[in-house]
Enzyme design. Structure first.
Site, PDB file in Angstrom:
ATOM      1  N   LYS A   1      26.173  45.896  45.123  1.00 22.70           N
ATOM      2  CA  LYS A   1      26.131  44.384  44.742  1.00 22.70           C
ATOM      3  C   LYS A   1      27.148  43.524  45.621  1.00 22.70           C
ATOM      4  O   LYS A   1      28.161  44.231  46.158  1.00 22.70           O
ATOM      5  CB  LYS A   1      26.680  44.419  43.273  1.00 22.70           C
TER       6      LYS A   1
ATOM      7  N   ARG B   1      31.292  43.632  27.056  1.00 26.60           N
ATOM      8  CA  ARG B   1      30.851  42.775  28.052  1.00 26.60           C
ATOM      9  C   ARG B   1      29.309  42.494  27.929  1.00 26.60           C
ATOM     10  O   ARG B   1      28.813  41.311  27.748  1.00 26.60           O
ATOM     11  CB  ARG B   1      31.216  43.072  29.444  1.00 26.60           C
TER      12      ARG B   1
ATOM     13  N   HIS C   1      29.314  51.236  30.139  1.00 27.86           N
ATOM     14  CA  HIS C   1      30.443  50.780  31.061  1.00 27.86           C
ATOM     15  C   HIS C   1      31.480  51.017  30.380  1.00 27.86           C
ATOM     16  O   HIS C   1      32.051  50.769  29.496  1.00 27.86           O
ATOM     17  CB  HIS C   1      29.905  49.610  31.637  1.00 27.86           C
TER      18      HIS C   1
ATOM     19  N   ARG D   1      27.608  55.967  39.042  1.00 26.19           N
ATOM     20  CA  ARG D   1      27.177  54.777  39.513  1.00 26.19           C
ATOM     21  C   ARG D   1      28.698  54.279  40.530  1.00 26.19           C
ATOM     22  O   ARG D   1      29.556  53.848  39.821  1.00 26.19           O
ATOM     23  CB  ARG D   1      26.949  53.669  38.757  1.00 26.19           C
TER      24      ARG D   1
ATOM     25  N   TYR E   1      49.969  23.347  57.826  1.00 22.38           N
ATOM     26  CA  TYR E   1      49.960  22.253  57.200  1.00 22.38           C
ATOM     27  C   TYR E   1      51.220  22.209  56.052  1.00 22.38           C
ATOM     28  O   TYR E   1      51.468  23.374  55.748  1.00 22.38           O
ATOM     29  CB  TYR E   1      48.717  22.369  56.065  1.00 22.38           C
TER      30      TYR E   1
ATOM     31  N   CYS F   1      44.984  28.301  56.779  1.00 19.63           N
ATOM     32  CA  CYS F   1      44.231  26.991  56.929  1.00 19.63           C
ATOM     33  C   CYS F   1      42.723  27.566  56.672  1.00 19.63           C
ATOM     34  O   CYS F   1      42.545  28.763  56.394  1.00 19.63           O
ATOM     35  CB  CYS F   1      44.137  26.554  58.375  1.00 19.63           C
TER      36      CYS F   1
ATOM     37  N   ASP G   1      39.998  27.931  58.584  1.00 17.99           N
ATOM     38  CA  ASP G   1      39.685  28.747  59.634  1.00 17.99           C
ATOM     39  C   ASP G   1      40.269  29.513  60.660  1.00 17.99           C
ATOM     40  O   ASP G   1      39.985  30.108  61.627  1.00 17.99           O
ATOM     41  CB  ASP G   1      38.681  27.671  60.485  1.00 17.99           C
TER      42      ASP G   1
HETATM   43  C1  LIG Z   1      30.141  47.229  39.667  1.00 19.08           C
HETATM   44  C2  LIG Z   1      29.652  48.238  38.710  1.00 19.08           C
HETATM   45  C3  LIG Z   1      29.881  49.572  38.952  1.00 19.08           C
HETATM   46  C4  LIG Z   1      30.685  50.190  40.136  1.00 19.08           C
HETATM   47  O1  LIG Z   1      31.858  50.057  39.816  1.00 19.08           O
HETATM   48  P1  LIG Z   1      33.415  50.615  40.793  1.00 19.08           P
HETATM   49  O2  LIG Z   1      34.538  50.346  40.146  1.00 19.08           O
HETATM   50  O3  LIG Z   1      33.198  49.612  42.083  1.00 19.08           O
HETATM   51  O4  LIG Z   1      32.749  52.063  41.366  1.00 19.08           O
HETATM   52  C5  LIG Z   1      29.335  50.402  38.043  1.00 19.08           C
HETATM   53  N1  LIG Z   1      28.602  50.133  36.890  1.00 19.08           N
HETATM   54  C6  LIG Z   1      28.487  48.671  36.836  1.00 19.08           C
HETATM   55  C7  LIG Z   1      27.659  48.391  35.465  1.00 19.08           C
HETATM   56  C8  LIG Z   1      28.829  47.898  37.500  1.00 19.08           C
HETATM   57  O5  LIG Z   1      28.815  46.539  37.232  1.00 19.08           O
END
Ligand SMILES: *Cc1c(COP(=O)(O)O)cnc(C)c1O
Length: 375
Positions: A41, A139, A168, A224, A268, A315, A317
């Site tokens: 992602k 969540r 999660h 994941r 700046y 800054c 850029d």
């Molecule tokens: C982003 C995400 C992950 C990966 O998490 P990491 O800490 O980057 O390994 C796994 N599961 C879900 C649902 C996520 O949103």
């Protein structure tokens, strides 16, 4: 360091060999049959989604995880045919595309599955989905004690197919954490109940990078992994458990070098003044490139294996680095913001600490505008 891209004097280098190494390191923690989702992602945490997806699949990933429909479409448009999961629920208006492109949503709201089934029926398809269970992160997801009733009801829909159940962790990055093991037990129990109710949960998954490294009983059928794939540790607790190689390095070439006198200010607000005569090196790298402005005056850059202080405000850029006049630096000199240079290194974590944030956020931000070179 490789040749920079044509148009800019600031760029990131992405080491795909390091990515494969990290993926194999993570995979060696799981049973061989455990599926591996490469979480890509946010444009692969700033590393470039399509290139990272291809490298991860070549190194043995089975699934790709994204956050938005656009991210999933980008992968399909690039010709990637592997399973893709949106780690959340897109709006209903995205349903025709996600069904057409065989993208799997991770569903929280049972009503969404009715819409999914309806949209799938319209085109004569059966759409797969995974169900998210909230075991304590609070969540997304339904409560564990709702799972069986919800799944029984949804199993009546011939055009929507349950293909997985997930949760999660909120605290998997804290070694031996009580909350994480509570979540794990609750999830394992829920899966067992789903099975004894005669429902096949499909692919069961829970572990992010931290859990993949620290909690081997959380792997279930699939892990994941995001952050660790990029060679970054989810927290200090994982450092002693796995060796990872950073994938992203950040470079810039000086666009201007000039001498200033004692007492002159820089950038700046003129918040920094030279205590002695020195040289100011201007680099074309700024907060619009993801260099955190809050870290103004605390960052360091490497050149020829030496550390140079960044001075004054960052800054949009550009930013300025202080050198000595007898360093005789010239425009075109290459500086390293993150990475290795003649044995010296600056890590993403050092930058994150100075910006009071986590490596995840720095990596995502640096992916926004800088050109990338893949090696
Ligand atoms: C982003 C995400 C992950 C990966 O998490 P990491 O800490 O980057 O390994 C796994 N599961 C879900 C649902 C996520 O949103």
């Amino acid at each position: 360091m490789h040749e920079p891209p044509l148009y800019r004097n600031a760029w990131v280098e992405i080491d795909l060999g390091a990515l494969s190494f990290n993926l194999r390191q993570l995979r060696s923690r799981t049973r061989p049959e455990t599926l591996f989702m490469a979480v890509i992602k946010a444009d692969a945490y700033g590393h470039g989604a399509v290139a990272i997806a291809r490298a991860a699949l070549a190194a043995g990933a089975n699934w790709l995880g994204v956050a938005t429909t656009e991210e999933a479409i980008e992968l399909r448009a690039a010709g990637i045919e592997h399973p893709i999961m949106i780690l959340g629920q897109p709006p209903r208006t995205a349903l025709p595309d996600i069904i057409d492109l065989d993208i799997t949503p991770l569903v929280t709201d049972p009503d969404f599955v009715y819409d999914l089934a309806g949209a799938a029926q319209l085109v004569g398809k059966r759409a797969g989905y995974h169900l998210k269970i909230n075991t304590g992160m609070n969540r997304l997801g339904i409560r564990p004690n709702e799972a069986i009733a919800v799944l029984r009801e949804l199993s009546e829909l011939p055009h929507a197919v349950l293909e997985g159940v997930a949760t999660h962790f909120a605290t998997a990055d804290v070694e031996g954490d009580w909350e994480a093991s509570n979540q794990l037990h609750l999830f394992a129990e829920t899966i067992a109940e789903i099975r004894s109710a005669g429902i096949d949960p499909g692919i069961v998954h829970a572990a992010n990078s931290a859990a993949t490294i620290l909690m081997s009983d959380s792997h279930f059928d699939m892990v994941r992994c995001g952050i660790a794939l990029y060679g970054l540790h989810p927290s200090d607790n994982t450092r002693s458990h796995i060796t990872l190689k950073p994938v992203m390095s950040v470079y810039a070439r000086a666009t201007w070098v000039h001498n200033i006198a004692m007492g002159e200010g820089v950038s700046y607000g003129l918040t920094w003044h030279a205590e002695i005569p020195c040289a100011i090196v201007t680099l074309p790298l700024g907060y619009a490139d993801g260099v955190p402005r809050i870290a103004s005056g605390t960052l360091e850059f490497l050149h020829d294996g030496r550390h140079f202080e960044q001075v004054g405000r960052i800054c949009m850029d550009q930013l300025m680095v202080r050198a000595m006049q007898n360093d005789r630096l010239e425009p075109g000199a290459t500086f390293v913001m993150i990475g290795e240079d003649h044995g010296a290194t600056i890590s993403m974590d050092e930058v994150a600490e100075k910006a009071k944030t986590i490596n995840y956020e720095i990596a995502c931000a640096l992916g926004r505008r800088l050109d990338r070179i893949y090696i």
